[in-house]
Design an enzyme around this catalytic site. Structure first.
Site, PDB file in Angstrom:
ATOM      1  N   ASN A 243      -9.679   7.126 -16.299  1.00 17.71           N
ATOM      2  CA  ASN A 243      -9.127   6.536 -15.083  1.00 17.71           C
ATOM      3  C   ASN A 243      -7.938   7.416 -14.684  1.00 17.71           C
ATOM      4  OD1 ASN A 243      -7.791   4.948 -13.222  1.00 17.71           O
ATOM      5  ND2 ASN A 243      -7.895   3.066 -14.429  1.00 17.71           N
TER       6      ASN A 243
ATOM      7  N   ARG B  90     -13.349   6.382 -13.148  1.00 17.65           N
ATOM      8  CA  ARG B  90     -12.895   5.737 -11.911  1.00 17.65           C
ATOM      9  C   ARG B  90     -12.663   6.835 -10.890  1.00 17.65           C
ATOM     10  NH1 ARG B  90      -7.149   4.127 -10.443  1.00 17.65           N
ATOM     11  NH2 ARG B  90      -7.403   2.852  -8.614  1.00 17.65           N
TER      12      ARG B  90
ATOM     13  N   HIS C 294      -8.595  -0.971  -5.284  1.00 13.29           N
ATOM     14  CA  HIS C 294      -8.521  -1.928  -6.404  1.00 13.29           C
ATOM     15  C   HIS C 294      -9.872  -2.622  -6.596  1.00 13.29           C
ATOM     16  CE1 HIS C 294      -3.894  -2.678  -5.889  1.00 13.29           C
ATOM     17  NE2 HIS C 294      -4.121  -1.747  -6.807  1.00 13.29           N
TER      18      HIS C 294
ATOM     19  N   LEU D  45      -1.773  -8.211  -7.865  1.00 14.03           N
ATOM     20  CA  LEU D  45      -0.358  -7.947  -7.585  1.00 14.03           C
ATOM     21  C   LEU D  45       0.232  -7.139  -8.733  1.00 14.03           C
ATOM     22  CD1 LEU D  45       0.621 -11.568  -6.413  1.00 14.03           C
ATOM     23  CD2 LEU D  45      -0.298  -9.696  -5.030  1.00 14.03           C
TER      24      LEU D  45
ATOM     25  N   ARG E  13       5.263   1.119  -1.702  1.00 14.08           N
ATOM     26  CA  ARG E  13       4.534   1.262  -0.424  1.00 14.08           C
ATOM     27  C   ARG E  13       4.924   0.128   0.522  1.00 14.08           C
ATOM     28  NH1 ARG E  13      -1.244   1.711  -3.237  1.00 14.08           N
ATOM     29  NH2 ARG E  13      -0.147   2.102  -5.185  1.00 14.08           N
TER      30      ARG E  13
ATOM     31  N   GLU F 216      -9.853  -2.916 -16.029  1.00 14.30           N
ATOM     32  CA  GLU F 216     -10.661  -1.942 -15.276  1.00 14.30           C
ATOM     33  C   GLU F 216     -11.509  -1.080 -16.212  1.00 14.30           C
ATOM     34  OE1 GLU F 216      -7.113  -0.548 -13.134  1.00 14.30           O
ATOM     35  OE2 GLU F 216      -8.311  -0.721 -11.314  1.00 14.30           O
TER      36      GLU F 216
HETATM   37  P1  AMP Z   1       0.582  -2.890 -12.755  1.00 15.23           P
HETATM   38  O1  AMP Z   1       0.647  -1.872 -11.651  1.00 15.23           O
HETATM   39  O2  AMP Z   1      -0.549  -3.860 -12.619  1.00 15.23           O
HETATM   40  O3  AMP Z   1       0.693  -2.295 -14.122  1.00 15.23           O
HETATM   41  O4  AMP Z   1       1.885  -3.788 -12.586  1.00 15.23           O
HETATM   42  C1  AMP Z   1       3.145  -3.222 -12.739  1.00 15.23           C
HETATM   43  C2  AMP Z   1       4.189  -4.161 -12.204  1.00 15.23           C
HETATM   44  O5  AMP Z   1       4.058  -5.472 -12.792  1.00 15.23           O
HETATM   45  C3  AMP Z   1       5.569  -3.710 -12.599  1.00 15.23           C
HETATM   46  O6  AMP Z   1       6.061  -2.794 -11.704  1.00 15.23           O
HETATM   47  C4  AMP Z   1       6.338  -4.982 -12.592  1.00 15.23           C
HETATM   48  O7  AMP Z   1       6.888  -5.111 -11.300  1.00 15.23           O
HETATM   49  C5  AMP Z   1       5.330  -6.090 -12.790  1.00 15.23           C
HETATM   50  N1  AMP Z   1       5.522  -6.839 -14.031  1.00 15.23           N
HETATM   51  C6  AMP Z   1       5.073  -6.548 -15.277  1.00 15.23           C
HETATM   52  N2  AMP Z   1       5.467  -7.498 -16.161  1.00 15.23           N
HETATM   53  C7  AMP Z   1       6.181  -8.408 -15.460  1.00 15.23           C
HETATM   54  C8  AMP Z   1       6.851  -9.624 -15.790  1.00 15.23           C
HETATM   55  N3  AMP Z   1       6.876 -10.085 -17.034  1.00 15.23           N
HETATM   56  N4  AMP Z   1       7.474 -10.295 -14.797  1.00 15.23           N
HETATM   57  C9  AMP Z   1       7.464  -9.813 -13.532  1.00 15.23           C
HETATM   58  N5  AMP Z   1       6.831  -8.695 -13.156  1.00 15.23           N
HETATM   59  C10 AMP Z   1       6.201  -7.991 -14.102  1.00 15.23           C
END
Ligand code: AMP
Length: 408
Positions: free
Chosen positions: A17, A103, A191, A218, A250, A394
């Site tokens: 990925n 991916r 996504h 998110l 973004r 993923e």
């Molecule tokens: P991802 O791109 O799916 O890996 O998500 C990353 C984002 O998830 C990070 O930039 C954080 O903003 C958010 N994140 C991860 N753990 C937490 C948490 N325990 N509480 C709030 N936001 C989180």
């Protein structure tokens, strides 16, 4: 868990990925669909790269190894990683790898998942202008793995693939047909691998054949997809992953005149403007940090910029859930939360869910606080609209798709 045929016993799938300056890899065992190795290579192209190996990840036998590396290109990184896999004795050789799954960011309007051949590689190349950072990296990884694993089939799983079912009225921009056709301009959505995995998992959890509802991914990137009978009917990201929700760096939805105005006023080139919108906007521009955990900490101290940023973030999510509820005729199996924020931030999920209280969505504050890697409901028993947290995976989706495409 899938029951595997005798020919897959003791065999593995290599999943790659690749992002614009990084790649994640897993080697998953066909027998139990669990990774024996998870790799993260970061800062490709810079002097201070990092390579992290997790052997038996997320088990009590997990072993972590971190290396300082310098990879000029993705191909260099993949070659070095593969060599280390054998040198470290993780696999004695690559004879047990039956397939590689990749991916790929953008596959245009038709390609969702397919065995890699010359035509598929050409499609990846054709869409480089619309995915200039990702498609070349994805293709480089495919070609280097073909070199290292000659004769082992490769499958491309496109991040746009799940969204190829959108109707024309959802994906067409109101611009001239001449431009749209000449440059393939339309909403593609991204996504898709995550939305597909999460909605399939939710269907299984709810005991349904397929899922109908709203999936909110998110994370650092954010998107929401409206899904009917397991198929995407609309999604918030568009031609590129910039459209829609407010994200880590973004801006999401913006009047198209704004960048034109700024380019004129500030003398910015298209590349510079793209950098502003993709890398210097969103939570980062509004609060100084792209990480929701930092934003939460700032809110706890009463920081007004963080409060506003969080309100914008939640408002856009609520707005799109409302829009997709109407797209789906208010008849849904549930609203799904996934991604780093969706999975881990009860304080973000709560106000979003509360916005739909009048439609009968009753969040359960205790269930919302539960931390778990499993799919789970966060609404009260009998809630008219269900909300669920469904951790995404993923790599597992790519592995399962790879084996399916190859007829296993
Ligand atoms: P991802 O791109 O799916 O890996 O998500 C990353 C984002 O998830 C990070 O930039 C954080 O903003 C958010 N994140 C991860 N753990 C937490 C948490 N325990 N509480 C709030 N936001 C989180």
């Amino acid at each position: 868990m899938a029951s595997v045929s005798a020919e897959l016993k003791g065999k593995y799938v290599l999943v790659i990925n690749a992002g614009s300056s990084s790649f994640k890899t897993q080697i998953l065992a066909c027998e139990n669909e669990k990774p024996i190795l998870a790799v993260l290579a970061e800062r490709i192209g810079s002097d201070n790269g990092k390579l992290i190996f997790k052997i038996n990840p997320d088990t009590d036998k997990e072993e972590k190894h971190a290396f300082d590396v310098h990879y000029p290109t993705h191909g260099d990184g993949i070659r070095d990683m593969m060599k280390r896999i054998v040198d470290m004795g993780i696999l004695p050789n690559f004879d047990s790898i039956v397939a590689s799954g990749h991916r790929v960011l953008l596959g245009g309007p038709y390609y969702a998942e397919c065995k890699v051949d010359a035509t598929v590689k050409q499609v990846i190349r054709d869409y480089i202008p619309l995915g200039p950072l990702h498609n070349p990296a994805n293709l480089a990884c495919i070609e280097v793995i073909e070199e290292i694993l000659p004769g082992v089939p490769a499958v491309a799983v496109f991040d746009t693939g799940f969204h190829t079912t959108m109707p024309a009225y959802a994906y067409t921009y109101g611009i001239s047909k001449e431009f749209s056709e000449k440059y393939h301009l339309r909403r593609y959505g991204f996504h898709g691998i995550s939305h597909k995995y999460v909605s399939k998992t939710a269907a299984k959890y709810l005991g349904k054949e397929t899922f109908t509802g709203i999936c909110c991914h998110l994370g650092n990137g954010c998107s929401i997809t409206a899904i009917k009978d397991g198929k995407c009917v609309d999604t918030t990201m568009g031609l590129t992953p910039l459209e829609g929700l407010l994200m880590g760096t973004r801006c999401g939805d913006i009047d198209a005149s704004l960048p034109l105005f700024l380019m004129e006023q500030e003398g910015l080139t298209p590349t510079q403007m793209s950098d502003v919108l993709n890398k210097q906007s969103g939570l980062k521009a509004l609060t100084g940090s792209n990480d929701m955990r930092d934003v939460e900490a700032m809110i706890a101290k009463g920081d007004e910029n963080a409060i506003l940023a969080n309100n914008i973030f939640n408002y856009r999510v609520i707005k799109y859930i409302g829009a997709y509820l109407s797209v789906l005729g208010y008849d849904i199996d549930g609203i799904l939360f996934t991604g780093g924020i969706g999975e881990n931030a009860p304080v973000t999920r709560a106000p979003i869910c509360q916005a739909f209280a009048n439609l009968g969505l009753e969040i359960d504050d205790e269930l919302n606080k539960v931390r778990s890697g499993e799919p789970r409901e966060i609404t009260k028993k009998g809630s008219k609209i269900k909300a669920l947290v469904v951790p995404t995976n993923e790599e597992l989706e790519i592995m399962q798709t790879t084996l399916k495409i190859l007829g296993y």
